[in-house]
Scaffold this motif. Structure first.
Motif, PDB file in Angstrom:
ATOM      1  N   SER A  44     -17.926  -5.362  66.373  1.00  0.00           N
ATOM      2  CA  SER A  44     -17.737  -6.492  65.455  1.00  0.00           C
ATOM      3  C   SER A  44     -17.256  -6.022  64.086  1.00  0.00           C
ATOM      4  O   SER A  44     -16.456  -6.701  63.438  1.00  0.00           O
ATOM      5  CB  SER A  44     -19.039  -7.292  65.319  1.00  0.00           C
TER       6      SER A  44
ATOM      7  N   ALA B 150     -32.343 -22.218  65.135  1.00  0.00           N
ATOM      8  CA  ALA B 150     -31.069 -21.715  64.614  1.00  0.00           C
ATOM      9  C   ALA B 150     -31.138 -21.541  63.100  1.00  0.00           C
ATOM     10  O   ALA B 150     -30.607 -20.570  62.549  1.00  0.00           O
ATOM     11  CB  ALA B 150     -29.934 -22.662  64.998  1.00  0.00           C
TER      12      ALA B 150
ATOM     13  N   PHE C 286     -30.691 -17.998  61.159  1.00  0.00           N
ATOM     14  CA  PHE C 286     -29.655 -17.832  60.133  1.00  0.00           C
ATOM     15  C   PHE C 286     -30.275 -17.362  58.817  1.00  0.00           C
ATOM     16  O   PHE C 286     -29.700 -16.520  58.117  1.00  0.00           O
ATOM     17  CB  PHE C 286     -28.915 -19.154  59.930  1.00  0.00           C
TER      18      PHE C 286
ATOM     19  N   TRP D  73     -30.816 -13.697  58.929  1.00  0.00           N
ATOM     20  CA  TRP D  73     -29.584 -12.944  58.657  1.00  0.00           C
ATOM     21  C   TRP D  73     -29.295 -12.888  57.161  1.00  0.00           C
ATOM     22  O   TRP D  73     -28.916 -11.836  56.633  1.00  0.00           O
ATOM     23  CB  TRP D  73     -28.407 -13.588  59.386  1.00  0.00           C
TER      24      TRP D  73
ATOM     25  N   LEU E  13     -23.334 -10.952  61.548  1.00  0.00           N
ATOM     26  CA  LEU E  13     -23.335 -12.370  61.902  1.00  0.00           C
ATOM     27  C   LEU E  13     -22.521 -12.603  63.169  1.00  0.00           C
ATOM     28  O   LEU E  13     -22.938 -13.355  64.067  1.00  0.00           O
ATOM     29  CB  LEU E  13     -22.768 -13.205  60.755  1.00  0.00           C
ATOM     30  N   LEU E  14     -21.372 -11.936  63.267  1.00  0.00           N
ATOM     31  CA  LEU E  14     -20.539 -12.066  64.454  1.00  0.00           C
ATOM     32  C   LEU E  14     -21.263 -11.528  65.684  1.00  0.00           C
ATOM     33  O   LEU E  14     -21.296 -12.177  66.738  1.00  0.00           O
ATOM     34  CB  LEU E  14     -19.221 -11.317  64.241  1.00  0.00           C
TER      35      LEU E  14
ATOM     36  N   THR F 248     -24.198 -13.842  66.642  1.00  0.00           N
ATOM     37  CA  THR F 248     -23.744 -15.129  67.166  1.00  0.00           C
ATOM     38  C   THR F 248     -23.226 -14.989  68.591  1.00  0.00           C
ATOM     39  O   THR F 248     -23.518 -15.822  69.458  1.00  0.00           O
ATOM     40  CB  THR F 248     -22.653 -15.721  66.264  1.00  0.00           C
TER      41      THR F 248
ATOM     42  N   THR G 250     -24.135 -12.772  70.690  1.00  0.00           N
ATOM     43  CA  THR G 250     -25.298 -12.533  71.536  1.00  0.00           C
ATOM     44  C   THR G 250     -26.089 -13.813  71.776  1.00  0.00           C
ATOM     45  O   THR G 250     -26.601 -14.036  72.874  1.00  0.00           O
ATOM     46  CB  THR G 250     -26.212 -11.478  70.893  1.00  0.00           C
ATOM     47  N   ALA G 251     -26.188 -14.666  70.752  1.00  0.00           N
ATOM     48  CA  ALA G 251     -26.911 -15.933  70.907  1.00  0.00           C
ATOM     49  C   ALA G 251     -26.257 -16.816  71.960  1.00  0.00           C
ATOM     50  O   ALA G 251     -26.941 -17.549  72.689  1.00  0.00           O
ATOM     51  CB  ALA G 251     -26.978 -16.666  69.567  1.00  0.00           C
ATOM     52  N   LEU G 252     -24.938 -16.741  72.051  1.00  0.00           N
ATOM     53  CA  LEU G 252     -24.214 -17.545  73.037  1.00  0.00           C
ATOM     54  C   LEU G 252     -24.183 -16.873  74.410  1.00  0.00           C
ATOM     55  O   LEU G 252     -24.354 -17.526  75.440  1.00  0.00           O
ATOM     56  CB  LEU G 252     -22.779 -17.798  72.554  1.00  0.00           C
TER      57      LEU G 252
ATOM     58  N   PRO H  78     -31.280 -18.635  69.779  1.00  0.00           N
ATOM     59  CA  PRO H  78     -31.671 -18.078  68.489  1.00  0.00           C
ATOM     60  C   PRO H  78     -32.588 -16.863  68.611  1.00  0.00           C
ATOM     61  O   PRO H  78     -32.589 -16.003  67.721  1.00  0.00           O
ATOM     62  CB  PRO H  78     -32.397 -19.256  67.822  1.00  0.00           C
TER      63      PRO H  78
ATOM     64  N   PHE I 261     -30.369 -14.028  68.917  1.00  0.00           N
ATOM     65  CA  PHE I 261     -29.811 -13.783  67.576  1.00  0.00           C
ATOM     66  C   PHE I 261     -30.767 -12.900  66.777  1.00  0.00           C
ATOM     67  O   PHE I 261     -30.363 -11.894  66.175  1.00  0.00           O
ATOM     68  CB  PHE I 261     -29.593 -15.120  66.869  1.00  0.00           C
TER      69      PHE I 261
END
Length: 251
Positions: free
Chosen positions: A83, A157, A161, A164, A174-175, A178, A180-182, A232, A235
């Protein structure tokens, strides 16, 4: 020319992949601390069907320690490097965008692209502790009758955030978190499909798998349903894995 290209390739690889000692420390941490943290909320989300293991309040599977060890190496050691490479190429000095009047846009601040230089033991511990809090929050929300899945997902979420912002604040992290969260919940599908574990009916709300199963007369896809609240959590785990990698690199 060939030597220069070879050295450049080695530099890029070394930036993406962690040193062997760091990778080993991440694996050990993930395989020991990871299952303990995961056990905070897994009883209200799923049941283990292969190699289940119980020790007091800890309910897990013998499959989990090595899986989480590998996950920490990937999430804390490899994915942040990838990332960072992506973000640095997008926001490099050579890439200049123009305003409507033809002037250059202000450059992205370096501190939002590059990782912090050092991570103290206190900050690494705070990263793990904050992940524990977020995992515990997921259990509270999951077992509470006052919150539906959408409200719980929003609260989770927001908490992730905020973690972070406080701990990191860089775009590569953050990338990585995110993505990984998806992708993290979806990565469980092969294990769910092969019967390693299954999510409880009360927690199986991951769209679209459960809906697809209903549309085709419950032809089996509904058993692959996951829990959206785990996104999350993935995340948060990524954030503490990144913080641990930086600490291990420094020590």
């Amino acid at each position: 020319m060939i030597v220069t290209a070879f050295n450049l390739a080695n530099q890029r690889i070394s930036r993406i992949f962690p040193p062997a000692p760091t990778a080993c420390k991440l694996f050990v941490t993930g395989s020991t601390v990871g299952p303990l943290v995961d056990a905070i909320h897994n009883q209200c989300l799923l049941e283990y069907d292969i190699l289940p293991f119980e020790a007091g309040p800890v309910h897990t599977s013998l499959l989990i320690p090595p899986l989480l060890g590998i996950a920490y190496v990937v999430l804390g050691g490899i994915l942040p490097g990838v990332s960072t490479w992506i973000v640095e190429n997008i926001f490099s000095e050579e890439t200049k965008e123009l305003n409507d009047d033809g002037t250059n846009l202000p450059p992205i601040k370096p501190e939002t692209v590059r990782s912090p230089a050092r991570t103290s033991i206190q900050k690494a511990a705070l990263a793990v502790a904050s992940t524990v809090v977020i995992i515990k929050l997921s259990e509270i929300l999951q077992t509470s009758a006052q919150f539906d899945s959408k409200s719980s997902l929003f609260i989770m979420a927001t908490a992730a955030f905020f973690q972070w912002i406080v701990l990191d604040g860089t775009l590569p992290s953050l990338l990585a978190a995110t993505v990984t969260a998806l992708g993290g919940p979806l990565s469980e599908l092969p294990f769910v499909a092969s019967g390693c574990w299954h999510y409880l009916d009360s927690a199986s709300d991951y769209f679209p798998l459960s809906a697809i199963g209903e549309l085709i007369d419950n032809a089996g896809l509904s058993t692959l349903a996951l829990s959206s609240i785990t996104g999350p959590c993935y995340f948060a785990v990524t954030m503490d894995a990144i913080a641990l990698r930086r600490y291990f690199d420094d020590n």
